[in-house]
Design a protein around this motif. Sequence first.
Motif, PDB file in Angstrom:
ATOM      1  N   ARG A   1      -2.308  13.708 -33.897  1.00 41.84           N
ATOM      2  CA  ARG A   1      -2.459  12.580 -32.973  1.00 41.84           C
ATOM      3  C   ARG A   1      -1.133  12.170 -32.326  1.00 41.84           C
ATOM      4  O   ARG A   1      -1.059  11.896 -31.135  1.00 41.84           O
TER       5      ARG A   1
ATOM      6  N   PRO B   1       0.707  12.630 -26.815  1.00 37.53           N
ATOM      7  CA  PRO B   1       1.443  12.222 -25.603  1.00 37.53           C
ATOM      8  C   PRO B   1       2.263  13.355 -24.989  1.00 37.53           C
ATOM      9  O   PRO B   1       2.279  13.525 -23.772  1.00 37.53           O
TER      10      PRO B   1
ATOM     11  N   ARG C   1       0.073  15.664 -23.054  1.00 31.86           N
ATOM     12  CA  ARG C   1      -0.437  15.082 -21.805  1.00 31.86           C
ATOM     13  C   ARG C   1       0.637  14.961 -20.738  1.00 31.86           C
ATOM     14  O   ARG C   1       0.317  14.924 -19.551  1.00 31.86           O
ATOM     15  N   ARG C   2       1.891  14.878 -21.139  1.00 28.71           N
ATOM     16  CA  ARG C   2       2.959  14.819 -20.132  1.00 28.71           C
ATOM     17  C   ARG C   2       3.076  16.156 -19.400  1.00 28.71           C
ATOM     18  O   ARG C   2       3.690  16.238 -18.342  1.00 28.71           O
TER      19      ARG C   2
ATOM     20  N   VAL D   1      -3.899  14.914 -14.521  1.00 25.92           N
ATOM     21  CA  VAL D   1      -5.355  14.868 -14.397  1.00 25.92           C
ATOM     22  C   VAL D   1      -5.735  13.961 -13.224  1.00 25.92           C
ATOM     23  O   VAL D   1      -5.179  12.876 -13.053  1.00 25.92           O
TER      24      VAL D   1
ATOM     25  N   PHE E   1       4.424   4.175 -12.368  1.00 26.97           N
ATOM     26  CA  PHE E   1       3.838   3.758 -13.641  1.00 26.97           C
ATOM     27  C   PHE E   1       3.795   4.904 -14.649  1.00 26.97           C
ATOM     28  O   PHE E   1       4.154   4.749 -15.813  1.00 26.97           O
ATOM     29  N   ALA E   2       3.369   6.089 -14.166  1.00 27.97           N
ATOM     30  CA  ALA E   2       3.234   7.244 -15.068  1.00 27.97           C
ATOM     31  C   ALA E   2       4.571   7.607 -15.695  1.00 27.97           C
ATOM     32  O   ALA E   2       4.625   8.063 -16.840  1.00 27.97           O
TER      33      ALA E   2
ATOM     34  N   GLN F   1       7.259   5.344 -15.913  1.00 27.98           N
ATOM     35  CA  GLN F   1       7.803   4.189 -16.642  1.00 27.98           C
ATOM     36  C   GLN F   1       7.201   4.081 -18.041  1.00 27.98           C
ATOM     37  O   GLN F   1       7.915   3.797 -18.993  1.00 27.98           O
ATOM     38  N   VAL F   2       5.902   4.321 -18.152  1.00 25.77           N
ATOM     39  CA  VAL F   2       5.273   4.151 -19.466  1.00 25.77           C
ATOM     40  C   VAL F   2       5.558   5.329 -20.392  1.00 25.77           C
ATOM     41  O   VAL F   2       5.185   5.303 -21.559  1.00 25.77           O
ATOM     42  N   THR F   3       6.206   6.368 -19.871  1.00 27.83           N
ATOM     43  CA  THR F   3       6.623   7.445 -20.763  1.00 27.83           C
ATOM     44  C   THR F   3       8.134   7.404 -20.976  1.00 27.83           C
ATOM     45  O   THR F   3       8.744   8.383 -21.403  1.00 27.83           O
ATOM     46  N   GLY F   4       8.713   6.236 -20.667  1.00 27.69           N
ATOM     47  CA  GLY F   4      10.108   5.998 -21.014  1.00 27.69           C
ATOM     48  C   GLY F   4      11.126   6.725 -20.155  1.00 27.69           C
ATOM     49  O   GLY F   4      12.222   7.023 -20.617  1.00 27.69           O
ATOM     50  N   THR F   5      10.777   7.003 -18.899  1.00 25.39           N
ATOM     51  CA  THR F   5      11.734   7.677 -18.006  1.00 25.39           C
ATOM     52  C   THR F   5      12.797   6.682 -17.539  1.00 25.39           C
ATOM     53  O   THR F   5      12.482   5.525 -17.261  1.00 25.39           O
TER      54      THR F   5
END
Lengths: 236, 290
Positions: free
Chosen positions: A71, A75, A78-79, A83, A102-103, A105-109
């Motif tokens: 699990r 992430p 999916r990065r 999709v 957003f895509a 920012q929420v993955t910590g870029t």
Amino acid sequence: MISLRGVSLVYPNGTRALYDVDLEIEKGSFVFLVGHSGTGKSSLLKLLYREELPSSGQVVVDDIRVDTLRRGRVPKLRRNIGVVFQDFKLLSHKTVWENVAFALQVTGTRTKDVMRMVPRSLDLVGLSHKARVFPSELSGGEQQRAAIARALVGNPKILLCDEPTGNLDPSNTTEIMELLQRINIKGTTVVVATHNQAVVDRMRRRVVRLEHGRILHDDERGYYFRGLGQTALLPG
Amino acid sequence: MDWGRLRFFLGEVFTNFTRNAGMQFTAIGTVAVTIVLLGAFLFVRDTIATFGNGVLSQIEIAVYLKDDVDDAKARGLAATFAADPRIASATYVPRRDGLKRMKDVLGSDFDTSLLTANPLPNAYHVRVKDPDLVPAVARSIDRDPRVAKTDYAADTVQKLLKAATILGRAGVALIALLSISAAIVIANTIRLTVFARRREIAIMQLVGATNMYIRLPFIAEGMLAGLLGAALAIGVLTLAAYEVVPKLASTLAFVTFHVNTLTLCFELLAVGAAVGLIASWFSVGRHLRA
Ligand SMILES: Nc1ncnc2c1ncn2[C@@H]1O[C@H](COP(=O)(O)OP(=O)(O)O)[C@@H](O)[C@H]1O
Ligand SMILES: [Mg+2]
């Protein structure tokens, strides 16, 4: 790049969506997944980005065993996969620019990279001039392009599209399919689930046809209906 | 430091927070009520403890000697008391001084003219180092053949301490219950926010945000509600401290009121933040696992 071996999917309510599916998709290819609605196209895509887990069989995406993936590792998988859906799934209170950012920012870029990557992606889909606009002010085709920009902004190796033109008129459909083709030429593996016969027959790419959860046929440079494409082209 | 990232994060928290403002007010209010009561409870408990300890440290054992023990014999007892390590001090009060002391304490209410003879025996006033040892020391003094009787305010003190203990337990139970209900309100608020933001969450999961990252704004939101509730409560308590405590102090002059305000404020804020944190952690966790 993508490999399914003996994959079956039974939903918790007992619905069998996929039966013993074998499928190999090479890096950099462009594949149509066709069939009537309810034949398991979306289910197959969901197995690839681990929205669903197969009941049996093995799913490998970019050398990652997805069916046994822990699990916590989802992430990262999916990065690497963009999709796109029929309903775009844009956030209405954010501008196009913010939706795409957003895509990242929420993955910590880092902000520095966000500022560099978002314009590049918007430029690729031809939406730079609509960056400050909200989704409700865009046409369907533009909304889908924004969604594609968001899916691609992190440079994924694979782009999965589930009925990407399902809500679009013919001219917007053509536009989006041309965009997907350009993205494919740049090296991204593209898988498109669709039941739009015109699109499939015009593009002449690999066609994998599903029926009742099984692969019925799999043709290089195929048509939506095997054999019917040629007759449709006959004069008279 | 990446200010852009911080600004994005705070923006998300703010959007969350204002998404269902009505529910947030309820959450903040519940936390505030809980913490006001917690503050009041801590204040009362501290006051009783300070008061009780003050009384205890002043407890004396009155040791009344038998009638046939004259001054000379009585002074012999001083050595016995001095040898007892539990005893802090022992003051000899001959019967004539005893009468004077009684007059001093009771003032004009005490009419000595009616007395034909001094009824008081010779006595010692013994102070014990540890208030807990008072009963034991009194018992051992009682066994001395020269002693007629010992006396101390045992019952009163013990009742006071017992009351404080019971009050403490009831208070802890009440605060626990209130904290739980505050946590439930916050958890429900967060659940509504999670529901309102289910599209964002779905997209975050789709593009590969970690569960920890998805959780963070909601946790921050819960903590914010807790902190705001605590801040509100501290405001109310401060007001109460300025308005009510001076009046209490003038009415109940024998009680010393003493609050370590700064520490208390931090503790109350910590309680608020903790309630918010725990509540939102579980609330979002349940959604993400589904
Ligand atoms: N979450 C689900 N739970 C139960 N059954 C589902 C679920 N999703 C899809 N199905 C069923 O699985 C079958 C395949 O659905 P789907 O993959 O969505 O088909 P397609 O995308 O080709 O229209 C259908 O019979 C559908 O009703
Ligand atoms: Mg579908």
